[in-house]
Design an enzyme around this catalytic site. Sequence first.
Site, short mmCIF file in Angstrom:
data_model
loop_
_atom_site.label_atom_id
_atom_site.label_comp_id
_atom_site.label_asym_id
_atom_site.label_seq_id
_atom_site.Cartn_x
_atom_site.Cartn_y
_atom_site.Cartn_z
N LEU A 153 0.85 -1.20 0.00
CA LEU A 153 0.00 0.00 0.00
C LEU A 153 0.89 1.25 0.00
O LEU A 153 0.77 2.12 0.86
CB LEU A 153 -0.94 -0.02 1.21
CG LEU A 153 -2.17 0.88 1.08
CD1 LEU A 153 -3.16 0.33 0.06
CD2 LEU A 153 -2.88 1.05 2.43
N ILE A 156 1.24 3.82 -5.15
CA ILE A 156 0.39 3.23 -6.19
C ILE A 156 -0.73 2.41 -5.54
O ILE A 156 -1.89 2.51 -5.94
CB ILE A 156 1.24 2.38 -7.17
CG1 ILE A 156 2.17 3.31 -7.97
CG2 ILE A 156 0.35 1.54 -8.08
CD1 ILE A 156 3.24 2.61 -8.78
N ARG A 176 4.75 -3.94 4.78
CA ARG A 176 5.73 -4.04 5.86
C ARG A 176 5.19 -3.46 7.16
O ARG A 176 5.46 -3.95 8.24
CB ARG A 176 7.02 -3.30 5.48
CG ARG A 176 8.02 -4.19 4.78
CD ARG A 176 9.16 -3.38 4.23
NE ARG A 176 8.63 -2.31 3.38
CZ ARG A 176 9.36 -1.36 2.83
NH1 ARG A 176 10.65 -1.33 3.04
NH2 ARG A 176 8.82 -0.44 2.07
N ARG A 232 6.10 -5.99 -10.25
CA ARG A 232 7.20 -6.65 -10.95
C ARG A 232 6.92 -8.14 -10.94
O ARG A 232 6.39 -8.67 -9.96
CB ARG A 232 8.55 -6.40 -10.24
CG ARG A 232 9.10 -5.00 -10.38
CD ARG A 232 9.63 -4.73 -11.78
NE ARG A 232 10.30 -3.45 -11.87
CZ ARG A 232 9.73 -2.31 -12.27
NH1 ARG A 232 8.45 -2.30 -12.61
NH2 ARG A 232 10.41 -1.20 -12.33
N ASP A 256 0.50 -7.14 -16.06
CA ASP A 256 1.29 -6.15 -16.80
C ASP A 256 2.78 -6.44 -16.69
O ASP A 256 3.57 -5.87 -17.41
CB ASP A 256 1.00 -4.75 -16.23
CG ASP A 256 1.64 -3.64 -17.06
OD1 ASP A 256 1.44 -3.63 -18.29
OD2 ASP A 256 2.37 -2.80 -16.48
N GLU A 261 10.85 -10.46 -18.75
CA GLU A 261 10.30 -9.60 -19.82
C GLU A 261 11.42 -9.21 -20.78
O GLU A 261 12.54 -8.97 -20.34
CB GLU A 261 9.72 -8.32 -19.22
CG GLU A 261 8.52 -8.54 -18.34
CD GLU A 261 8.12 -7.26 -17.60
OE1 GLU A 261 8.53 -6.17 -18.03
OE2 GLU A 261 7.42 -7.37 -16.60
N HIS A 279 3.93 -4.61 -20.02
CA HIS A 279 4.54 -3.66 -19.07
C HIS A 279 4.25 -2.22 -19.51
O HIS A 279 5.15 -1.45 -19.83
CB HIS A 279 6.05 -3.88 -18.96
CG HIS A 279 6.63 -3.28 -17.71
ND1 HIS A 279 7.65 -3.86 -17.00
CD2 HIS A 279 6.33 -2.14 -17.04
CE1 HIS A 279 7.96 -3.11 -15.95
NE2 HIS A 279 7.16 -2.04 -15.96
C1 8YV Z 1 8.87 1.57 -16.63
C2 8YV Z 1 8.13 0.98 -14.44
O1 8YV Z 1 9.89 2.27 -16.12
O2 8YV Z 1 8.09 2.97 -13.19
C3 8YV Z 1 8.43 1.79 -13.25
O3 8YV Z 1 9.01 1.23 -12.31
O4 8YV Z 1 8.22 -0.18 -14.43
C4 8YV Z 1 7.69 1.62 -15.69
O5 8YV Z 1 7.16 2.89 -15.54
C5 8YV Z 1 8.48 2.07 -17.93
O6 8YV Z 1 8.02 0.97 -18.60
C6 8YV Z 1 9.59 2.71 -18.72
O7 8YV Z 1 10.35 1.77 -19.31
#
Ligand code: 8YV
Length: 313
Positions: A153, A156, A176, A232, A256, A261, A279
């Site tokens: 939380l 984002i 955490r 991620r 996403d 990737e 992504h």
């Molecule tokens: C990527 C992101 O940076 O902000 C992040 O951590 O994963 C994304 O915003 C974006 O895809 C640019 O490559």
Amino acid sequence: MDKPGLLVVGVLPDWDLEALAQRFTLHLLYEAPDRASFLAQHGPSIRAIATKGELGADTAMMDTCPQAKIIACYGVGVDAIDLAAARARGVAVTNTPGVLTEEVADMAFALLLATARAIPEGDAYVRTGTWPQQGPMRLTTRVWGKRLGIVGLGRIGQAIARRAEGFGMAIAYSGRTRKDVPFTFHPSPAALAPHVDILVVSAAGGAATMGLVDRAAIEALPHGTIFVNVSRGTVVDEAALIAALQSGRIAAAGLDVFLNEPAIDPVFATFPNVVLSPHQASGTVETRKDMGALMRANLEAHFDGRPLPTPVG
Ligand code: 8YV
């Protein structure tokens, strides 16, 4: 006076490249057929590195660019940058927090709605032209009023929660620490999992959250859970996620982010109940312009000797 050399690790929009070129000599690593020889050739003249969330910067890159004293990340996640190595070398690291928060939260909700309401499936069905013969599509799953779990939380996650409030959802989260928010706290994803209908992962990546949504958490989800990941791939035990998609424990997933990737596990493309996104959560023109501007502001501040707007750590 010579412009300082800037290593551009990944593709950036032309508007950023044009703006950067006014102040720097650009070295586009992503266009180099042989990365190692490109770095060996240009490394000594590189004074700054512009990288992206998913590409980062490792020690080898820092070693071949010993004059680079700043790594500016186009993205908020710096998990792919070796921060300890940067610190040891006196290299500043910056990122782009804040400007992409709402965009990523929008994407989390887009994936959530697309999966629960089977929007790609409906779209494909209408396109077949067989709707008149086949009749109504299968029924889908309600979103409003459901129990939403948010793993992480932070900025984002909180933006996702704000949207969920508009959908009348019962919101719980793991993280955490307990936050001063009117949502139910659980100390781990495994503790949160039994209490959700929909789980959204929005924790930061990196060593501290590697496999945070582990097999125990995934197996604790109620049968038929909807699962969304905008953080991620590393945060989730991907093998357990795939197994849960196969068993139906996870009824549908909006993803996403993935391990490896862009060469993701091809099994994901075989699931009709998975909505795949490359992504792209921060990928709107508006937000990418803001990210580029903030990255440039950090680079310019560094070379002007001013405080960095958004340093990491
Ligand atoms: C990527 C992101 O940076 O902000 C992040 O951590 O994963 C994304 O915003 C974006 O895809 C640019 O490559």
